[in-house]
Design an enzyme around this catalytic site. Structure first.
Site, PDB file in Angstrom:
ATOM      1  N   ASN A   1       0.880  -1.168   0.000  1.00  0.00           N
ATOM      2  CA  ASN A   1       0.000   0.000   0.000  1.00  0.00           C
ATOM      3  C   ASN A   1       0.917   1.217   0.000  1.00  0.00           C
ATOM      4  OD1 ASN A   1      -1.757   2.074   0.458  1.00  0.00           O
ATOM      5  ND2 ASN A   1      -2.744   1.178   2.243  1.00  0.00           N
TER       6      ASN A   1
ATOM      7  N   LYS B   1       3.534   0.867   2.894  1.00  0.00           N
ATOM      8  CA  LYS B   1       3.125  -0.140   3.883  1.00  0.00           C
ATOM      9  C   LYS B   1       3.178  -1.503   3.219  1.00  0.00           C
ATOM     10  CE  LYS B   1       0.018   2.905   6.362  1.00  0.00           C
ATOM     11  NZ  LYS B   1      -1.287   3.499   6.191  1.00  0.00           N
TER      12      LYS B   1
ATOM     13  N   ARG C   1      -2.607  -2.079  -3.439  1.00  0.00           N
ATOM     14  CA  ARG C   1      -3.815  -1.263  -3.256  1.00  0.00           C
ATOM     15  C   ARG C   1      -3.724  -0.092  -4.228  1.00  0.00           C
ATOM     16  NH1 ARG C   1      -5.188   3.389   0.927  1.00  0.00           N
ATOM     17  NH2 ARG C   1      -7.409   3.485   0.537  1.00  0.00           N
TER      18      ARG C   1
ATOM     19  N   HIS D   1     -13.406   2.556  -0.096  1.00  0.00           N
ATOM     20  CA  HIS D   1     -13.367   1.460   0.899  1.00  0.00           C
ATOM     21  C   HIS D   1     -13.956   0.172   0.328  1.00  0.00           C
ATOM     22  CE1 HIS D   1     -13.840   4.827   4.128  1.00  0.00           C
ATOM     23  NE2 HIS D   1     -12.563   4.499   4.052  1.00  0.00           N
TER      24      HIS D   1
ATOM     25  N   ARG E   1     -13.397  15.063   7.991  1.00  0.00           N
ATOM     26  CA  ARG E   1     -14.186  15.457   6.814  1.00  0.00           C
ATOM     27  C   ARG E   1     -15.636  15.716   7.209  1.00  0.00           C
ATOM     28  NH1 ARG E   1     -12.441  10.358   3.794  1.00  0.00           N
ATOM     29  NH2 ARG E   1     -10.222  10.716   3.561  1.00  0.00           N
TER      30      ARG E   1
ATOM     31  N   GLU F   1      -8.162  -5.425   4.992  1.00  0.00           N
ATOM     32  CA  GLU F   1      -8.028  -5.059   3.574  1.00  0.00           C
ATOM     33  C   GLU F   1      -6.806  -5.723   2.939  1.00  0.00           C
ATOM     34  OE1 GLU F   1      -8.959  -1.083   5.137  1.00  0.00           O
ATOM     35  OE2 GLU F   1      -9.531  -0.608   3.080  1.00  0.00           O
TER      36      GLU F   1
END
Ligand code: ADP
Length: 414
Positions: free
Chosen positions: A14, A21, A97, A186, A247, A392
């Site tokens: 990722n 990552k 990802r 997501h 957000r 994930e």
């Protein structure tokens, strides 16, 4: 299915703008062997690393770019004392990802030159993420020549959404010219927990209607009708929908023109709505959008924090109730993500607003559920409510493994 030894060791990457990552899995029994990240790439980089079940360690490293960061990771993976691989040749596949696949990618794909061009074409839609994701792919191509790379998109699962859910009622040339529509995010997490719920109910996903609530710093809710997305709360960008850590979630879009006419620049408004809003703006905690701290402050009686949790829960219940109606009922509501998995008070605040759709919380089970799969509604609740921890990275490694074992990889041209 017999495990396919050829693709047993899958590296998951990722890659962000200043971090890389990673996790490495053995797919024979889906075990995570090691994980970590290189953060602050380009600056004073730091390698965080742990083997499965062991304490993480940190060390300063030199990594001017993503390629160098990957070399640092590789050294650790084959380290005699702390590594998990005998040689880098043990890495048989790499799953990446990728945040935005636009309308080009409805599922995970083997990376080719054309795929990289299409990922680049989506840079406009995810300027902070896609270029960094591509950097990670290119670094892997250099460090692991000949090893297949698979791109797994956050948006892919949501591509099953019907047109009446993803189109905005605005001049259509914005869609045809610029691809303006709802994409949702997501997706990897929503799909993972939906499949886990299907396993829990011992039914195929295609026979279930589910509402999945991914609630971390970013948060989104998805209605899944027989394995396909019916609607999701994020949109063209991850800004709309739920109230998140920083957000705003849904606002009156005319607020943007209002503020622009007051003299705020587009960048200032963008920054305000994405990084200075949400829980952070309303919980009275001096710019801290963390749910755990918000709950703590609410428990101490802080009025702003109590109101922040009510705002968060009210918005979430609005989506869940709407999706329940559109689905014609749901076989389960699922909570996941840092808040969904760990915050019993946040789950209680939401489900207490869902009595009309048959949710009866088992207060004891809810209060004791942290980060584990568990039914938190009463046994006789008309609508079951489940906590399912997301994973994930495991989903990316599964998608990678599945794609490669289902597809014959064409031999590389010399
Ligand atoms: P990200 O979207 O960055 O991956 P996470 O999924 O890690 O975020 O979720 C972070 C959120 O989860 C934060 O608001 C944090 O307070 C919340 N959280 C994590 N653990 C707990 C906990 N034990 N209790 C309450 N909230 C928690």
């Amino acid at each position: 299915m017999m495990p396919h030894k050829k693709y047993d060791k899958v590296l998951v990457i990722n890659s962000g703008s200043s971090s890389l990552k990673f996790m490495i899995f053995s797919m024979i029994n889906e075990t995570m062997l090691a994980k970590g990240m290189v953060e602050r790439i380009g600056d004073e980089a730091n390698l965080v690393y742990s083997r499965n079940g062991e304490k993480k360690t940190e060390q300063l490293v030199t990594a001017e770019n993503h390629g160098k960061a990957l070399v640092v990771v590789c050294k650790m993976l084959i380290d005699k004392e702390r590594g998990v691989l005998k040689s880098l040749k043990d890495v048989q596949a790499i799953g990446h990802r990728v945040v935005h696949g636009g309308e080009s990618f409805k599922s995970s794909v083997l990376v080719t030159e054309d795929v990289k061009t299409s990922i680049k074409a989506c840079n406009d839609l995810a300027p902070l993420h896609n270029p960094a994701n591509l950097d990670g792919i290119i670094a892997c191509e250099t460090v692991f020549p000949g090893v297949p790379n698979v791109a797994v998109f956050d948006t892919a699962f949501h591509q099953s959404m019907p047109k009446h859910a993803y189109m905005y009622a605005i001049p259509q040339e914005y869609y045809t010219e610029y691809g303006v529509r709802k994409y949702g995010f997501h997706g990897t997490s929503h799909k993972f927990v939906a499949q886990a719920a299907a396993n829990y109910f011992k039914k195929p996903l295609e026979e279930l209607n589910l509402i999945t609530c991914h609630m971390g710093n970013g948060a989104s809710i998805t209605a899944i009708e027989k394995g396909k997305v019916l609607d999701t709360s994020m949109g063209l960008t991850p800004l709309p929908g739920l109230i998140m850590g920083t957000r705003s979630g849904d606002i009156d879009p005319a607020l943007i023109f209002f503020l622009a006419r007051k003299g705020f620049s587009i960048d200032e408004i963008d920054d305000a709505l994405n990084t200075k809003s949400g829980l952070k703006a309303v919980n009275g905690l001096d710019g801290n959008g963390d749910m755990r701290d918000t709950v703590h402050a609410a428990e101490m009686g802080k009025a702003a924090a109590i109101n922040a949790i009510n705002m968060f829960a009210h918005r979430a219940a609005l989506y869940i109730g709407g999706y329940y109606t559109l689905l014609g009922g749901a076989d389960a509501i699922i909570f996941t993500g840092g808040i969904g998995e760990n915050s019993a008070p946040a789950r209680k605040a939401i489900t207490s607003r869902l009595e009309a759709i048959g949710c009866t919380l088992d207060e004891k089970k809810n209060a004791s559920c942290f980060g584990v799969q568990q039914l938190i509604a009463t046994e006789d609740s008309k609508t079951p409510v489940l906590v399912i921890p997301t994973n994930e990275e495991l989903m990316i490694s599964r998608e990678t493994y599945k794609l490669l074992t289902d597809t014959a990889i064409p031999a590389k041209k010399k």
